[in-house]
Design an enzyme around this catalytic site. Structure first.
Site, PDB file in Angstrom:
ATOM      1  N   LEU A   1       1.883  -2.884  -0.006  1.00  0.00           N
ATOM      2  CA  LEU A   1       2.242  -1.500  -0.316  1.00  0.00           C
ATOM      3  C   LEU A   1       2.647  -1.308  -1.770  1.00  0.00           C
ATOM      4  O   LEU A   1       2.497  -0.206  -2.321  1.00  0.00           O
ATOM      5  CB  LEU A   1       3.373  -1.039   0.601  1.00  0.00           C
ATOM      6  CG  LEU A   1       3.005  -0.964   2.094  1.00  0.00           C
ATOM      7  CD1 LEU A   1       4.228  -0.596   2.924  1.00  0.00           C
ATOM      8  CD2 LEU A   1       1.871   0.025   2.335  1.00  0.00           C
ATOM      9  N   HIS A   2       3.129  -2.363  -2.429  1.00  0.00           N
ATOM     10  CA  HIS A   2       3.563  -2.194  -3.823  1.00  0.00           C
ATOM     11  C   HIS A   2       2.421  -1.835  -4.772  1.00  0.00           C
ATOM     12  O   HIS A   2       2.667  -1.449  -5.905  1.00  0.00           O
ATOM     13  CB  HIS A   2       4.300  -3.437  -4.321  1.00  0.00           C
ATOM     14  CG  HIS A   2       3.530  -4.717  -4.255  1.00  0.00           C
ATOM     15  ND1 HIS A   2       4.025  -5.852  -3.636  1.00  0.00           N
ATOM     16  CD2 HIS A   2       2.310  -5.077  -4.739  1.00  0.00           C
ATOM     17  CE1 HIS A   2       3.163  -6.839  -3.746  1.00  0.00           C
ATOM     18  NE2 HIS A   2       2.118  -6.393  -4.413  1.00  0.00           N
ATOM     19  N   HIS A   3       1.190  -1.931  -4.307  1.00  0.00           N
ATOM     20  CA  HIS A   3       0.054  -1.595  -5.165  1.00  0.00           C
ATOM     21  C   HIS A   3      -0.210  -0.083  -5.251  1.00  0.00           C
ATOM     22  O   HIS A   3      -1.026   0.347  -6.067  1.00  0.00           O
ATOM     23  CB  HIS A   3      -1.219  -2.261  -4.644  1.00  0.00           C
ATOM     24  CG  HIS A   3      -1.196  -3.761  -4.735  1.00  0.00           C
ATOM     25  ND1 HIS A   3      -0.791  -4.558  -3.686  1.00  0.00           N
ATOM     26  CD2 HIS A   3      -1.516  -4.595  -5.742  1.00  0.00           C
ATOM     27  CE1 HIS A   3      -0.873  -5.821  -4.057  1.00  0.00           C
ATOM     28  NE2 HIS A   3      -1.301  -5.876  -5.292  1.00  0.00           N
TER      29      HIS A   3
ATOM     30  N   GLU B   1       8.075  -7.470   1.005  1.00  0.00           N
ATOM     31  CA  GLU B   1       7.981  -6.889  -0.329  1.00  0.00           C
ATOM     32  C   GLU B   1       9.127  -7.361  -1.232  1.00  0.00           C
ATOM     33  O   GLU B   1      10.106  -7.937  -0.766  1.00  0.00           O
ATOM     34  CB  GLU B   1       8.043  -5.357  -0.246  1.00  0.00           C
ATOM     35  CG  GLU B   1       6.744  -4.701   0.197  1.00  0.00           C
ATOM     36  CD  GLU B   1       5.633  -4.818  -0.838  1.00  0.00           C
ATOM     37  OE1 GLU B   1       5.908  -5.272  -1.961  1.00  0.00           O
ATOM     38  OE2 GLU B   1       4.500  -4.440  -0.527  1.00  0.00           O
TER      39      GLU B   1
ATOM     40  N   ASP C   1       4.447   0.185  -7.511  1.00  0.00           N
ATOM     41  CA  ASP C   1       5.867   0.128  -7.873  1.00  0.00           C
ATOM     42  C   ASP C   1       6.567  -0.840  -6.923  1.00  0.00           C
ATOM     43  O   ASP C   1       6.013  -1.256  -5.902  1.00  0.00           O
ATOM     44  CB  ASP C   1       6.495   1.517  -7.756  1.00  0.00           C
ATOM     45  CG  ASP C   1       7.678   1.721  -8.694  1.00  0.00           C
ATOM     46  OD1 ASP C   1       8.274   0.721  -9.123  1.00  0.00           O
ATOM     47  OD2 ASP C   1       7.992   2.883  -8.997  1.00  0.00           O
TER      48      ASP C   1
END
Length: 338
Positions: free
Chosen positions: A245-247, A274, A302
């Site tokens: 998901l951080h992408h 994460e 983020d």
């Protein structure tokens, strides 16, 4: 008289501006097999140079700098591995991380930071449209091969958070499966669990190799394609979303988590792994600093706080979100119920 602790000093400036030299020293040591040349017995620079088949001067200077950095110790002219170097930098160690150097210092990643100011001015990547989120990006094959050993402690810690019903067959979907460490750890812990790995075709070849090596080939299948558009299937007991998901931006993460919710059976769980900074976004430093990696390598990625994950998950239909640090790693797991 000594200077007060808060006296102005240029030390941090010089340490930071020259930090690339530290990376270069570590990469050189891995490339030259210097840690293996020392092994479990103290060795002189001359002995290390002979084993590495290099001139003495360069090995002496490199070994001294690795001692300054904390990778080696030095006593009476003999160099030894620190406990951490013995675990993570000896090739024969099951926790060996030296292979990750090729991925982490690959030109495709390091060059993304050569003009970070342009990325910030434009508000987006200035080198490529998608960065590492581009479809079938070749970096992820190297990631899958190099980073698997690094993920073992995290994947085992994550698997320990899940309890599956051992009285029936269960199914786990591993999103962006890569090396497969997370899904494999869950399946090895639960003998009636089948793993479905999702990634690009070239990456899944590595996942499948690792599944066979782990002895779960008969409980393994795969889905090839884009996690945002491919049919995920349904009825899963758990969906794993490790380091994915951080992408992406908040809206895309929420949209994706809605797809995950639809793929789970009622009462099923999503487990996200994460880098999760505190609400102040500067602590703890390893997790908070990961946001810079996403700034340099993705269009809108983020490092999200737990409060942000709570909101994303709630909007996607999940409940009971909980945060679980995964020591000794810098990562955390977020678990929620469908």
């Amino acid at each position: 008289m000594s200077a007060p602790d808060n006296a102005p000093s240029p030390q941090l400036f010089f340490e930071t501006i020259n930090a690339f030299q530290k990376s270069a020293a570590l990469k050189a040591a891995v490339d030259l097999n210097l840690f293996a040349a020392i092994g479990d017995a103290p060795a002189t620079a001359t002995e290390i140079a002979e084993r590495c088949q290099c001139p003495l001067r360069g090995i002496r200077i490199l070994a001294d700098n690795l001692t300054i950095l904390g990778f080696l110790t030095k006593a009476d002219g003999h160099y030894s591995l620190t406990p951490s170097s013995a675990v993570f930098l000896l090739p024969q160690s099951p926790a060996y991380m030296g292979g990750a150097v090729k991925f982490l210092l690959a030109p495709g990643l390091t060059e993304a930071f050569s003009d970070l100011a342009s990325t910030i001015r434009l508000g987006r990547l200035h080198t490529t449209e998608h960065g590492t989120t581009a479809p079938d990006h070749p970096a992820w094959v190297e990631f899958a091969r190099a980073m698997g050993p690094m993920m073992v402690p995290t994947s085992q810690g994550a698997a320990a958070l899940l309890t599956l019903d051992d009285s029936r067959d269960t199914r786990v979907l591993d999103i962006s499966s890569s090396h497969g460490a997370y899904g494999i750890a869950v399946v090895l812990k639960n003998p009636r669990t089948h793993l479905v790995a999702l990634d690009w075709e070239a990456v899944l070849a590595v996942t499948e190799e690792n599944a066979r090596a782990a002895g779960i080939a008969n409980r393994f299948s795969k889905i090839v394609g884009d996690a945002f558009t491919v049919d995920l299937g349904s009825g899963y007991d758990v969906v794993l979303v490790p380091n994915f998901l951080h992408h992406f931006n908040l809206e895309d993460c929420t949209r994706f988590l809605k797809r995950v919710h639809a793929a789970l059976r009622p009462g099923g769980k999503v487990l996200i792994v994460e880098f999760v900074p505190n609400d102040d976004r500067v602590t703890p430093p390893p997790a908070a600093g990961f946001s810079l990696v996403m700034l340099g390598t993705t269009p809108e990625g983020d490092a999200y706080t737990f409060a942000e994950y709570e909101r994303m998950l709630a909007e996607a239909g999940f409940k009971e979100a909980t945060l679980h640090p995964l020591p000794p790693t810098m990562q955390s797991a977020v678990v929620a119920v469908a």
